[in-house]
Every structure is written in structure tokens, then in C-alpha cells.
Design an enzyme around this catalytic site. Structure first.
Site, PDB file in Angstrom:
ATOM      1  N   MET A  26      70.921  93.759  43.601  1.00 49.48           N
ATOM      2  CA  MET A  26      70.762  93.391  45.013  1.00 49.48           C
ATOM      3  C   MET A  26      70.032  92.059  45.120  1.00 49.48           C
ATOM      4  O   MET A  26      69.510  91.710  46.181  1.00 49.48           O
ATOM      5  CB  MET A  26      70.008  94.489  45.764  1.00 49.48           C
ATOM      6  CG  MET A  26      70.791  95.803  45.782  1.00 49.48           C
ATOM      7  SD  MET A  26      70.387  96.878  47.167  1.00 49.48           S
ATOM      8  CE  MET A  26      68.649  97.138  46.917  1.00 49.48           C
ATOM      9  N   ALA A  31      62.387  89.529  35.769  1.00 51.01           N
ATOM     10  CA  ALA A  31      62.673  89.579  34.325  1.00 51.01           C
ATOM     11  C   ALA A  31      63.427  90.854  33.932  1.00 51.01           C
ATOM     12  O   ALA A  31      64.177  90.859  32.948  1.00 51.01           O
ATOM     13  CB  ALA A  31      61.370  89.453  33.540  1.00 51.01           C
ATOM     14  N   GLY A  32      63.247  91.931  34.701  1.00 52.28           N
ATOM     15  CA  GLY A  32      63.978  93.170  34.405  1.00 52.28           C
ATOM     16  C   GLY A  32      65.477  92.971  34.576  1.00 52.28           C
ATOM     17  O   GLY A  32      66.276  93.399  33.731  1.00 52.28           O
ATOM     18  N   HIS A  33      65.867  92.322  35.665  1.00 53.28           N
ATOM     19  CA  HIS A  33      67.299  92.040  35.872  1.00 53.28           C
ATOM     20  C   HIS A  33      67.833  91.102  34.793  1.00 53.28           C
ATOM     21  O   HIS A  33      68.961  91.262  34.318  1.00 53.28           O
ATOM     22  CB  HIS A  33      67.523  91.342  37.224  1.00 53.28           C
ATOM     23  CG  HIS A  33      67.194  92.170  38.429  1.00 53.28           C
ATOM     24  ND1 HIS A  33      66.118  91.894  39.232  1.00 53.28           N
ATOM     25  CD2 HIS A  33      67.816  93.243  38.976  1.00 53.28           C
ATOM     26  CE1 HIS A  33      66.083  92.769  40.230  1.00 53.28           C
ATOM     27  NE2 HIS A  33      67.102  93.598  40.094  1.00 53.28           N
ATOM     28  N   GLN A  57      72.904 101.856  51.503  1.00 61.00           N
ATOM     29  CA  GLN A  57      71.912 102.622  50.754  1.00 61.00           C
ATOM     30  C   GLN A  57      70.510 102.552  51.353  1.00 61.00           C
ATOM     31  O   GLN A  57      69.562 103.040  50.760  1.00 61.00           O
ATOM     32  CB  GLN A  57      71.914 102.215  49.281  1.00 61.00           C
ATOM     33  CG  GLN A  57      71.390 100.824  48.986  1.00 61.00           C
ATOM     34  CD  GLN A  57      71.640 100.453  47.527  1.00 61.00           C
ATOM     35  OE1 GLN A  57      72.758 100.148  47.136  1.00 61.00           O
ATOM     36  NE2 GLN A  57      70.589 100.483  46.715  1.00 61.00           N
ATOM     37  N   LYS A 143      66.764 101.639  33.489  1.00 63.86           N
ATOM     38  CA  LYS A 143      66.221 103.004  33.496  1.00 63.86           C
ATOM     39  C   LYS A 143      65.103 103.181  34.527  1.00 63.86           C
ATOM     40  O   LYS A 143      64.658 104.289  34.754  1.00 63.86           O
ATOM     41  CB  LYS A 143      65.643 103.329  32.119  1.00 63.86           C
ATOM     42  CG  LYS A 143      66.658 103.759  31.089  1.00 63.86           C
ATOM     43  CD  LYS A 143      65.873 104.254  29.884  1.00 63.86           C
ATOM     44  CE  LYS A 143      66.737 104.645  28.745  1.00 63.86           C
ATOM     45  NZ  LYS A 143      65.907 105.089  27.608  1.00 63.86           N
ATOM     46  N   LEU A 179      58.545  96.261  36.639  1.00 63.24           N
ATOM     47  CA  LEU A 179      58.980  95.160  37.502  1.00 63.24           C
ATOM     48  C   LEU A 179      59.953  95.693  38.544  1.00 63.24           C
ATOM     49  O   LEU A 179      60.828  96.509  38.242  1.00 63.24           O
ATOM     50  CB  LEU A 179      59.632  94.056  36.676  1.00 63.24           C
ATOM     51  CG  LEU A 179      58.745  93.366  35.637  1.00 63.24           C
ATOM     52  CD1 LEU A 179      59.431  92.106  35.100  1.00 63.24           C
ATOM     53  CD2 LEU A 179      57.371  93.009  36.200  1.00 63.24           C
ATOM     54  N   ARG A 182      60.452  95.033  44.924  1.00 66.15           N
ATOM     55  CA  ARG A 182      59.543  95.488  45.986  1.00 66.15           C
ATOM     56  C   ARG A 182      58.071  95.223  45.638  1.00 66.15           C
ATOM     57  O   ARG A 182      57.214  95.321  46.521  1.00 66.15           O
ATOM     58  CB  ARG A 182      59.777  96.962  46.295  1.00 66.15           C
ATOM     59  CG  ARG A 182      61.120  97.180  46.997  1.00 66.15           C
ATOM     60  CD  ARG A 182      61.276  98.575  47.557  1.00 66.15           C
ATOM     61  NE  ARG A 182      62.427  98.672  48.441  1.00 66.15           N
ATOM     62  CZ  ARG A 182      63.634  99.133  48.082  1.00 66.15           C
ATOM     63  NH1 ARG A 182      63.848  99.553  46.860  1.00 66.15           N
ATOM     64  NH2 ARG A 182      64.634  99.168  48.959  1.00 66.15           N
TER      65      ARG A 182
END
Ligand code: PAF
Length: 276
Positions: A26, A31-33, A57, A143, A179, A182
Site C-alpha cells: 500500500m 525497509a521491511g517492504h 480493507q 510475516k 517496521l 503506521r
């Protein structure tokens, strides 16, 4: 890297590709993406990332309007890690007419689904549409959104989609906070408090020698509440079913959702019960 807004143009760009790796997002990437995009690159080529804040959603009182939209910065980050295509459709492109929904299993109404009615139906619907548009061979999901990942793996399996779901590990700040886009909503004081969610989950996971899961959940909930959190749930679940563990199940996950002020954070930790 190409930025594409229309389904027709994306289909034309991907015609004949059989090993596409896909990262649905979205936007407002962190860094997670980017780790998911890197993982996609290992899985297949071309790498397609979608950026679409999916209205289906979000509940009526949720943050759809305020969700950060940072397309230029997101594209720069994705280009830097070798993403081939960014698909960023408008809501009208994705939902040109009243939308058909799938009926999801009861699990979609539990945990996060209990607090966010319709959320997973919106997620499953947009992901199925994106899968049909991109027709990837691999799709990568993090995850951190453990229940989402579980429901989407079921969706792919139950609808016999020829797509391998690849799981990305949660990326954390040095203090343990998972991370999340939000996290940007947190005040400095809330940001300082936020790592407690992960710490409490770790403490709960360390107690899984006991099978008194209700007590473990209650203790974790109480610890968060004492520090000012409004707890939606802390739950010990089976990794195989995401339902309460049965009998001798040892592969468990502890999941939580809790609010600090107006910000709802989720996290989870996989654990093996060490009961004898
Ligand atoms: O996890 C997300 O960012 C979203 O739920 C997803 C999978 C991109 C669907 O909108």
C-alpha cells in the site's frame, strides 16, 4: 523501472512472462517492504511491486483518508533495488463497478478480523484481483501481517492459483519494534514505548513450556495495559491452523494487536513449545 497506472498497459508489459515475482504493497515503503522486494528478486523476474491503498480493507472509522501516500519516494526506493515495474492503479481502475467478494473462512473474523470486520475480505479481494492482473509465479508477503499471510496462503491453495507464496521475515528497528507504515503516527513518547509490544511477545513465547495459554495471554495483556496500551488481543495460536492449539501441538505463534493512543500496532513471534 516503469511506472504503470492501467491494467491494460501492465498486461501488455507482462505478456509472455512466466516467472514474474510480485510484491503487493500500500506504499509508504520502509525497509521491511524493500526487503520483500529484494526477496522477490531472488525468486523470479521481472519484479513487479504494486502500490495501492485499498479502500475495501479499511473500516469506516479507520485511517484510509490519512494513510500516507508517498508515490515518488516509494518509486525511488523500488528502483534502487532493481524493481522492474511499479503498478499504481487508481481506485476507479481497480473497482470500476460494484465488486464481487469471496466468502472467507471463520478465521477471518477472529484476531484482527474481530476488531476490523470486513478487513480480510477487502484484503483477499484486492489480492485476488492483483494476482489476476499481474499473473505472477511468486508473490511475497511479510510475516508481520501473520494472519493476512495465513489467509492469503489459504486463498492461493483453495482457489488453486499457480502462485508460490513467499514469506518475508519481519524487519525490526534496533529496539525491536516491527517496521510498519503506521509507526509514523506515533508521538515521540509513544515511539519510545512501542518496542514493549515485541518485548512482551518474547516474554510470552518464553513461557510456552506451560500449556496454560490463557494465563500467558492474560499476563501479557496486563503488562501492556499497565503501560498505557489498549489491547485488542494477545493470543497463542497453532501455526498450522491459526486456531487455539490442540493436544500436543508444539509449533505455535503468539500474536498481538494493541493501541498506543490512536495508533494500532500488530506483531507476532513464532515459537516452539518446550513443554515435555
Ligand atoms: O499488507 C498490505 O500492505 C496490504 O494488506 C496488501 C496485501 C498490499 C493488500 O492491500
Amino acid at each position: 523501472m516503469r511506472l504503470i497506472h492501467s491494467v491494460a498497459e501492465l498486461r501488455a508489459a507482462l505478456r509472455g512472462e512466466t516467472e514474474t515475482a510480485f510484491v503487493p504493497t500500500m506504499g509508504n515503503l520502509h525497509a521491511g517492504h524493500i526487503a520483500l522486494a529484494e526477496q522477490a528478486k531472488q525468486a523470479g523476474r521481472p519484479v513487479v511491486a504494486s502500490i495501492f491503498v485499498n479502500p475495501l480493507q479499511f473500516g469506516a472509522s479507520e485511517d484510509f483518508e490519512h494513510y500516507p501516500r508517498t508515490l515518488d519516494a516509494d518509486c525511488a526506493q523500488l528502483a534502487a533495488v532493481g524493481t522492474d515495474i511499479v503498478f499504481a492503479p487508481s481506485a476507479a481502475e481497480m473497482y470500476p463497478e460494484p465488486q464481487t467478494f469471496q466468502v472467507l473462512p471463520p478465521l477471518a473474523g477472529e484476531l484482527c478480523g474481530a476488531q476490523r470486520p470486513g478487513h480480510f475480505q477487502g484484503v483477499a479481494t484486492v489480492v485476488l484481483k492483483l494476482f489476476n492482473i499481474v499473473q505472477p509465479r511468486y508473490a511475497v508477503f511479510g510475516k508481520k501481517d501473520y494472519q493476512q499471510l495465513f489467509i492469503l496462503k489459504g486463498l492461493a491453495r483453495q482457489f488453486n492459483l499457480p502462485i508460490q507464496i513467499v514469506e518475508g521475515e519481519t524487519v525490526r528497528a534496533e529496539d525491536g519494534l516491527a517496521l510498519s507504515s503506521r509507526n509514523a503516527y506515533l508521538s515521540p513518547a509513544e515511539r519510545a514505548e512501542a518496542p514493549r509490544l515485541h518485548a512482551v511477545l518474547r516474554a510470552a513465547a518464553a513461557q510456552l513450556g506451560s500449556t496454560d495459554f490463557a494465563q500467558i495471554e492474560a499476563q501479557a495483556t496486563a503488562t501492556l495495559q499497565v503501560h498505557g496500551w489498549a489491547v485488542d488481543y494477545v493470543a497463542v495460536r497453532s501455526r498450522a491452523t491459526l486456531l487455539p492449539p490442540q493436544g500436543e501441538e508444539t509449533n505455535l505463534v503468539v500474536l498481538a494487536a494493541a493501541r498506543l493512543g490512536a495508533t494500532r500496532l500488530i506483531d507476532n513471534i513464532e515459537a516452539v513449545s518446550n513443554r515435555v
